[in-house]
Design a protein around this motif. Structure first.
Motif, PDB file in Angstrom:
ATOM      1  N   HIS A  54      -1.985  10.453  -2.811  1.00 48.94           N
ATOM      2  CA  HIS A  54      -0.791  11.288  -2.871  1.00 48.94           C
ATOM      3  C   HIS A  54      -1.064  12.671  -3.426  1.00 48.94           C
ATOM      4  O   HIS A  54      -0.140  13.433  -3.667  1.00 48.94           O
ATOM      5  CB  HIS A  54       0.274  10.594  -3.742  1.00 48.94           C
ATOM      6  N   PRO A  88      -0.373   2.681  -9.678  1.00 49.84           N
ATOM      7  CA  PRO A  88      -0.868   4.065  -9.728  1.00 49.84           C
ATOM      8  C   PRO A  88      -2.173   4.147 -10.506  1.00 49.84           C
ATOM      9  O   PRO A  88      -2.439   3.332 -11.395  1.00 49.84           O
ATOM     10  CB  PRO A  88       0.242   4.787 -10.470  1.00 49.84           C
ATOM     11  N   THR A  89      -2.979   5.138 -10.147  1.00 48.04           N
ATOM     12  CA  THR A  89      -4.172   5.439 -10.929  1.00 48.04           C
ATOM     13  C   THR A  89      -3.782   6.290 -12.122  1.00 48.04           C
ATOM     14  O   THR A  89      -2.628   6.667 -12.302  1.00 48.04           O
ATOM     15  CB  THR A  89      -5.208   6.181 -10.080  1.00 48.04           C
ATOM     16  N   THR A 144       2.621  -1.865  -5.899  1.00 57.67           N
ATOM     17  CA  THR A 144       2.034  -0.527  -5.910  1.00 57.67           C
ATOM     18  C   THR A 144       1.560  -0.215  -7.324  1.00 57.67           C
ATOM     19  O   THR A 144       2.337  -0.301  -8.285  1.00 57.67           O
ATOM     20  CB  THR A 144       3.048   0.519  -5.456  1.00 57.67           C
ATOM     21  N   ASP A 178      -3.036   8.747  -7.685  1.00 54.36           N
ATOM     22  CA  ASP A 178      -3.158   8.084  -6.391  1.00 54.36           C
ATOM     23  C   ASP A 178      -2.552   6.687  -6.528  1.00 54.36           C
ATOM     24  O   ASP A 178      -2.278   6.219  -7.629  1.00 54.36           O
ATOM     25  CB  ASP A 178      -4.619   7.970  -5.964  1.00 54.36           C
ATOM     26  N   PHE A 179      -2.388   6.009  -5.396  1.00 53.33           N
ATOM     27  CA  PHE A 179      -1.729   4.706  -5.436  1.00 53.33           C
ATOM     28  C   PHE A 179      -2.522   3.673  -4.635  1.00 53.33           C
ATOM     29  O   PHE A 179      -3.141   4.008  -3.616  1.00 53.33           O
ATOM     30  CB  PHE A 179      -0.296   4.800  -4.879  1.00 53.33           C
ATOM     31  N   TRP A 180      -2.450   2.436  -5.122  1.00 49.70           N
ATOM     32  CA  TRP A 180      -3.006   1.300  -4.405  1.00 49.70           C
ATOM     33  C   TRP A 180      -1.874   0.318  -4.138  1.00 49.70           C
ATOM     34  O   TRP A 180      -1.083   0.012  -5.035  1.00 49.70           O
ATOM     35  CB  TRP A 180      -4.080   0.587  -5.232  1.00 49.70           C
ATOM     36  N   ASP A 181      -1.829  -0.165  -2.940  1.00 50.57           N
ATOM     37  CA  ASP A 181      -0.944  -1.286  -2.622  1.00 50.57           C
ATOM     38  C   ASP A 181      -1.809  -2.543  -2.655  1.00 50.57           C
ATOM     39  O   ASP A 181      -2.727  -2.719  -1.839  1.00 50.57           O
ATOM     40  CB  ASP A 181      -0.310  -1.106  -1.239  1.00 50.57           C
TER      41      ASP A 181
END
Length: 405
Positions: free
Chosen positions: A400, A352-353, A350, A359-362
């Motif tokens: 998020h 984070p931006t 995970t 926001d988050f990217w997996d």
């Protein structure tokens, strides 16, 4: 037809040329006229040391090649033959000469439209009558390597290269002498040509061989290599290509990048911080190809094979492969569809931006993708130094931030 001869030993400086500005020089007094095309019987008369003949090349849209063939000289007699251009201002320039005891001679030159030419046939002293035959022809499809139909005017070239030419008449035979780097001992020689065109090769070890269209073999390049391309009546205008390759050529991958709209959030190679230069599923790749000295860029036409891999602790997995050719600067470029990951994947992690709240990217990715390239037919095995890239397997976005209507 027997042209009138120019008697006696007359130096070029004595030609009474009119120096006026016109496109074609005026006729030269004492030089017999001849036409392009017909074959003539001629002779140096008893006691004469020089014969002079003249002709004018016709107006053509492009430069043409003049071929003057002489034959029938008596064996053991020295004759000096010269083809001399006469410019419109009356000045003269020797374009081709041949002083030998050969029975057959050929003189060649590139001619502009409406140019006057002198053909001089001499011998060092008088004697009996000396008969011979002569014919002037014109070829309008000459390539940039002409004139090179005779051994005395063969084209001298250096290095591994791609030579393009054409046979402009039924008797055309193009001669090349190619030299190589001092440290290069072999070369791959290829011929692309239509049926009927033949290449005669004498390599540095004086071994002879014959090439036809689509064939190739290796030659000794420790000394200059001689190549003659010839055809026949059915090959007039035939185009051909001689390709010379250094079998020690090596490819170095210089670029792997993606133009896809991806997150650029996976960690860079050797780092835990986000911001790596990700390669998603399509990669633009580039390689520079060098000769065996690892310093001289090759020319156009070297076949280069690219392969893309996923690399992991348990091995490596081929993603894709593609073949292309180098340009004139020795650079090969193509697009690799590396597709989805096949092994060595990490994650998902995970990331984070930088937003607040973020926001988050997996992200699931292979940090050790690799592209290698090598030259097809090369003898080297050290040309597989990879250029690493990050191969994105899967990205899932999770927002998020509070949602506001």
């Amino acid at each position: 037809m027997r042209p009138t001869l120019f008697p006696g030993a007359i130096a070029m400086a004595l030609f009474p040329l009119l120096a006026n500005a016109q496109s074609t020089a005026p006729p030269v007094d004492g030089c017999a006229p001849m036409d392009i095309g017909p074959a003539y019987d001629a002779s140096l008369s008893t006691g004469a040391t020089l014969g002079c003949f003249q002709f004018v090349t016709p107006a053509t849209p492009a430069a043409s090649k003049v071929d003057v063939n002489l034959a029938g000289f008596r064996a053991g007699e020295l004759h000096d033959v010269s083809l001399v251009r006469v410019d419109s201002d009356g000045s003269t320039r020797a374009a081709a000469t041949d002083a030998s005891m050969d029975a057959y001679r050929i003189l060649q030159a590139i001619s502009d439209a409406s140019t006057r030419w002198l053909l001089l046939v001499g011998r060092p002293k008088g004697g009996e009558a000396s008969p011979f035959q002569m014919q002037g022809t014109l070829a309008t499809g000459a390539d940039r390597h002409e004139p090179n139909d005779a051994f005395t005017t063969m084209t001298k070239l250096e290095g591994n290269q791609r030579i393009e030419g054409n046979l402009d008449n039924a008797g055309d035979g193009d001669n090349f002498l190619i030299t190589f780097r001092p440290d290069q001992n072999t070369a791959n020689l290829e011929l692309e040509a239509p049926p009927g065109v033949v290449g005669i090769v004498v390599d540095g070890a004086k071994k002879t061989g014959e090439l036809r269209g689509g064939s190739a073999f290796r030659v000794d390049s420790s000394r200059p290599v001689f190549v003659q391309i010839k055809g026949g009546a059915s090959t007039v205008g035939a185009r051909y290509t001689i390709a010379l390759r250094d079998p020690g050529a090596t490819a170095v991958v210089t670029m792997v990048r993606s133009n896809e709209n991806i997150s650029h959030l996976a960690p860079a190679l050797g780092s835990t911080m986000p911001g790596g230069a990700n390669v998603a599923r399509v990669a633009e790749v580039e390689a520079q190809v060098f000769e065996g000295d690892r310093a001289t860029p090759v020319g156009a036409g070297y076949v280069v094979k690219f392969e893309g891999y996923d690399v992991g602790t348990n091995g490596h997995w081929l993603l894709t492969e593609l073949t292309t050719v180098t340009d004139e600067r020795g650079i090969a470029r193509t697009t690799l569809n590396v597709g989805p990951c096949k092994g060595g994947a990490i994650g998902p992690i995970t990331v984070p931006t930088r937003g607040n709240p973020p926001d988050f990217w997996d992200i699931e990715y292979n940090p050790s993708g690799a592209v290698i390239a090598w030259v097809d037919g090369s003898d080297t095995s050290d040309a597989t130094r990879p250029l690493r890239f990050e191969h994105i397997c899967k990205e899932t976005f999770r927002m998020h931030r509070p949602w506001k209507p």
